[in-house]
Design an enzyme around this catalytic site. Sequence first.
Site, PDB file in Angstrom:
ATOM      1  N   ASP A   9       0.878  -1.163   0.000  1.00 12.90           N
ATOM      2  CA  ASP A   9       0.000   0.000   0.000  1.00 12.90           C
ATOM      3  C   ASP A   9       0.924   1.224   0.000  1.00 12.90           C
ATOM      4  O   ASP A   9       2.123   1.103   0.282  1.00 12.90           O
ATOM      5  CB  ASP A   9      -0.876  -0.043   1.263  1.00 12.90           C
ATOM      6  CG  ASP A   9      -1.676   1.224   1.448  1.00 12.90           C
ATOM      7  OD1 ASP A   9      -2.326   1.654   0.477  1.00 12.90           O
ATOM      8  OD2 ASP A   9      -1.641   1.804   2.553  1.00 12.90           O
ATOM      9  N   LEU A  10       0.405   2.380  -0.338  1.00 16.33           N
ATOM     10  CA  LEU A  10       1.252   3.586  -0.423  1.00 16.33           C
ATOM     11  C   LEU A  10       1.131   4.480   0.824  1.00 16.33           C
ATOM     12  O   LEU A  10       2.071   4.580   1.618  1.00 16.33           O
ATOM     13  CB  LEU A  10       0.871   4.393  -1.671  1.00 16.33           C
ATOM     14  CG  LEU A  10       1.624   5.705  -1.863  1.00 16.33           C
ATOM     15  CD1 LEU A  10       3.079   5.450  -2.232  1.00 16.33           C
ATOM     16  CD2 LEU A  10       0.953   6.559  -2.938  1.00 16.33           C
ATOM     17  N   ASP A  11      -0.046   5.106   0.962  1.00 19.37           N
ATOM     18  CA  ASP A  11      -0.239   6.092   2.032  1.00 19.37           C
ATOM     19  C   ASP A  11      -0.149   5.431   3.404  1.00 19.37           C
ATOM     20  O   ASP A  11      -0.942   4.548   3.723  1.00 19.37           O
ATOM     21  CB  ASP A  11      -1.619   6.763   1.891  1.00 19.37           C
ATOM     22  CG  ASP A  11      -1.749   7.539   0.586  1.00 19.37           C
ATOM     23  OD1 ASP A  11      -0.864   8.334   0.276  1.00 19.37           O
ATOM     24  OD2 ASP A  11      -2.765   7.330  -0.127  1.00 19.37           O
ATOM     25  N   THR A  48       2.023  10.036   4.103  1.00 19.87           N
ATOM     26  CA  THR A  48       0.971  10.901   3.562  1.00 19.87           C
ATOM     27  C   THR A  48      -0.370  10.748   4.278  1.00 19.87           C
ATOM     28  O   THR A  48      -1.264  11.562   4.067  1.00 19.87           O
ATOM     29  CB  THR A  48       0.746  10.604   2.064  1.00 19.87           C
ATOM     30  OG1 THR A  48       0.829   9.197   1.911  1.00 19.87           O
ATOM     31  CG2 THR A  48       1.753  11.302   1.199  1.00 19.87           C
ATOM     32  N   LYS A  90      -8.945   5.478   6.210  1.00 19.11           N
ATOM     33  CA  LYS A  90      -7.685   4.953   5.688  1.00 19.11           C
ATOM     34  C   LYS A  90      -7.941   3.808   4.715  1.00 19.11           C
ATOM     35  O   LYS A  90      -8.709   2.885   5.026  1.00 19.11           O
ATOM     36  CB  LYS A  90      -6.783   4.466   6.829  1.00 19.11           C
ATOM     37  CG  LYS A  90      -6.143   5.599   7.595  1.00 19.11           C
ATOM     38  CD  LYS A  90      -5.141   5.067   8.591  1.00 19.11           C
ATOM     39  CE  LYS A  90      -4.524   6.195   9.388  1.00 19.11           C
ATOM     40  NZ  LYS A  90      -3.683   5.696  10.486  1.00 19.11           N
ATOM     41  N   SER A 123      -2.604   0.562  -4.286  1.00 23.56           N
ATOM     42  CA  SER A 123      -3.067   1.736  -3.543  1.00 23.56           C
ATOM     43  C   SER A 123      -4.415   2.229  -4.046  1.00 23.56           C
ATOM     44  O   SER A 123      -4.715   2.136  -5.232  1.00 23.56           O
ATOM     45  CB  SER A 123      -2.035   2.863  -3.707  1.00 23.56           C
ATOM     46  OG  SER A 123      -2.559   4.085  -3.250  1.00 23.56           O
ATOM     47  N   ALA A 124      -5.216   2.782  -3.126  1.00 20.50           N
ATOM     48  CA  ALA A 124      -6.504   3.380  -3.501  1.00 20.50           C
ATOM     49  C   ALA A 124      -6.337   4.775  -4.082  1.00 20.50           C
ATOM     50  O   ALA A 124      -7.271   5.339  -4.643  1.00 20.50           O
ATOM     51  CB  ALA A 124      -7.398   3.462  -2.265  1.00 20.50           C
ATOM     52  N   LYS A 182     -10.954  -0.942  -1.638  1.00 22.71           N
ATOM     53  CA  LYS A 182     -10.721  -1.784  -0.452  1.00 22.71           C
ATOM     54  C   LYS A 182     -11.875  -1.535   0.519  1.00 22.71           C
ATOM     55  O   LYS A 182     -12.323  -0.399   0.613  1.00 22.71           O
ATOM     56  CB  LYS A 182      -9.398  -1.399   0.230  1.00 22.71           C
ATOM     57  CG  LYS A 182      -8.167  -1.542  -0.657  1.00 22.71           C
ATOM     58  CD  LYS A 182      -6.954  -0.893   0.008  1.00 22.71           C
ATOM     59  CE  LYS A 182      -5.762  -0.853  -0.945  1.00 22.71           C
ATOM     60  NZ  LYS A 182      -4.595  -0.128  -0.388  1.00 22.71           N
ATOM     61  N   GLU A 199       0.094  -3.342   4.675  1.00 15.87           N
ATOM     62  CA  GLU A 199      -1.034  -2.403   4.790  1.00 15.87           C
ATOM     63  C   GLU A 199      -1.072  -1.693   6.136  1.00 15.87           C
ATOM     64  O   GLU A 199      -0.763  -2.301   7.159  1.00 15.87           O
ATOM     65  CB  GLU A 199      -2.357  -3.183   4.668  1.00 15.87           C
ATOM     66  CG  GLU A 199      -3.053  -3.057   3.352  1.00 15.87           C
ATOM     67  CD  GLU A 199      -3.556  -1.662   3.025  1.00 15.87           C
ATOM     68  OE1 GLU A 199      -3.592  -0.798   3.926  1.00 15.87           O
ATOM     69  OE2 GLU A 199      -3.925  -1.437   1.872  1.00 15.87           O
ATOM     70  N   ASP A 200      -1.495  -0.429   6.137  1.00 13.95           N
ATOM     71  CA  ASP A 200      -1.670   0.283   7.409  1.00 13.95           C
ATOM     72  C   ASP A 200      -3.146   0.496   7.744  1.00 13.95           C
ATOM     73  O   ASP A 200      -3.453   1.104   8.763  1.00 13.95           O
ATOM     74  CB  ASP A 200      -0.976   1.654   7.368  1.00 13.95           C
ATOM     75  CG  ASP A 200      -1.717   2.644   6.487  1.00 13.95           C
ATOM     76  OD1 ASP A 200      -2.143   2.252   5.378  1.00 13.95           O
ATOM     77  OD2 ASP A 200      -1.889   3.806   6.901  1.00 13.95           O
TER      78      ASP A 200
HETATM   79  C1  BG6 Z   1      -5.672   5.774   0.342  1.00 14.41           C
HETATM   80  C2  BG6 Z   1      -5.676   6.583   1.603  1.00 14.41           C
HETATM   81  O1  BG6 Z   1      -4.399   5.247   0.130  1.00 14.41           O
HETATM   82  O2  BG6 Z   1      -6.023   6.584  -0.793  1.00 14.41           O
HETATM   83  C3  BG6 Z   1      -7.000   7.308   1.778  1.00 14.41           C
HETATM   84  O3  BG6 Z   1      -5.462   5.726   2.699  1.00 14.41           O
HETATM   85  C4  BG6 Z   1      -7.284   8.140   0.535  1.00 14.41           C
HETATM   86  O4  BG6 Z   1      -6.918   8.127   2.916  1.00 14.41           O
HETATM   87  C5  BG6 Z   1      -7.277   7.226  -0.690  1.00 14.41           C
HETATM   88  O5  BG6 Z   1      -8.536   8.785   0.629  1.00 14.41           O
HETATM   89  C6  BG6 Z   1      -7.552   7.985  -1.988  1.00 14.41           C
HETATM   90  O6  BG6 Z   1      -6.471   8.836  -2.228  1.00 14.41           O
HETATM   91  P1  BG6 Z   1      -6.497  10.035  -3.270  1.00 14.41           P
HETATM   92  O7  BG6 Z   1      -5.039  10.505  -3.277  1.00 14.41           O
HETATM   93  O8  BG6 Z   1      -6.905   9.480  -4.585  1.00 14.41           O
HETATM   94  O9  BG6 Z   1      -7.434  11.068  -2.750  1.00 14.41           O
HETATM   95 MG    MG Z   2      -2.618   3.222   3.605  1.00 17.24          MG
END
Ligand code: BG6
Ligand code: MG
Length: 219
Positions: A10-12, A18, A46, A115-116, A146, A170-171
């Site tokens: 996962d990224l964030d 972030t 999240k 990542s989402a 997710k 994943e966090d």
């Molecule tokens: C996820 C984050 O990785 O991405 C969420 O955990 C975030 O908090 C989601 O809303 C969507 O991200 P973005 O950058 O497309 O708004």
């Molecule tokens: Mg995350």
Amino acid sequence: MTNKKAFIFDLDGVIVDTARYHYLAWQKLAQELGIEFTPEHNEHLKGVSRIRSLDIILDLGNIQATQEEKDKWLFDKNELYLSYLVDMDQSELLPGIIDTLKFLKENGQYIALGSASKNARPILEKTAIMPYFDAIVDGNDVTNAKPDPEVFLRACQLVFVAPEDSIVFEDSVAGVQAANAARMKSIGIGDKEILHEAEYIFPDFTTINEQFLRSLIDA
Ligand code: BG6
Ligand code: MG
């Protein structure tokens, strides 16, 4: 015999710090709408998509909104979030992540992003870690957010590895549930009470040693 597993990150909040920027940006919107929004509420955001996050916040405040209003708030939130990323560089990578990526690369493993976020690619560029990735699946590529397993299943398909030979870091609760639903090994990064559904939980990547990574490769 060579073992090639797919290690999906996962990224964030896993690769880069972030998650706090997402929180700050949502908090500002919530404040403007007169909605109380705490770190506990934020745990539910999240890992979930931008649109779903807004709906969760509006539900908290019992607010009905038109599509136009929602579009404007989504745009404003993202603009504020992006403003936090302007000066982003490698210093915002979370502790231990580079060592983990290096170890997996040196040991011939596949590395993928799951990542989402729709902002994932610029973040990988800014932090100069794009070359580590064999596959990238982000919020622009999936229709189901997710805890649906789509993002992780697509990632392992791109590197031709079976879900049961894939490992997810994943966090978020939604992300751990998505990994479990995909029948992948789930590794939670963060609080063990919050991420209790994960198969393994570590506070951060500095506490994941090479012996453990080796055991995942050899499993
Ligand atoms: C996820 C984050 O990785 O991405 C969420 O955990 C975030 O908090 C989601 O809303 C969507 O991200 P973005 O950058 O497309 O708004
Ligand atoms: Mg995350």
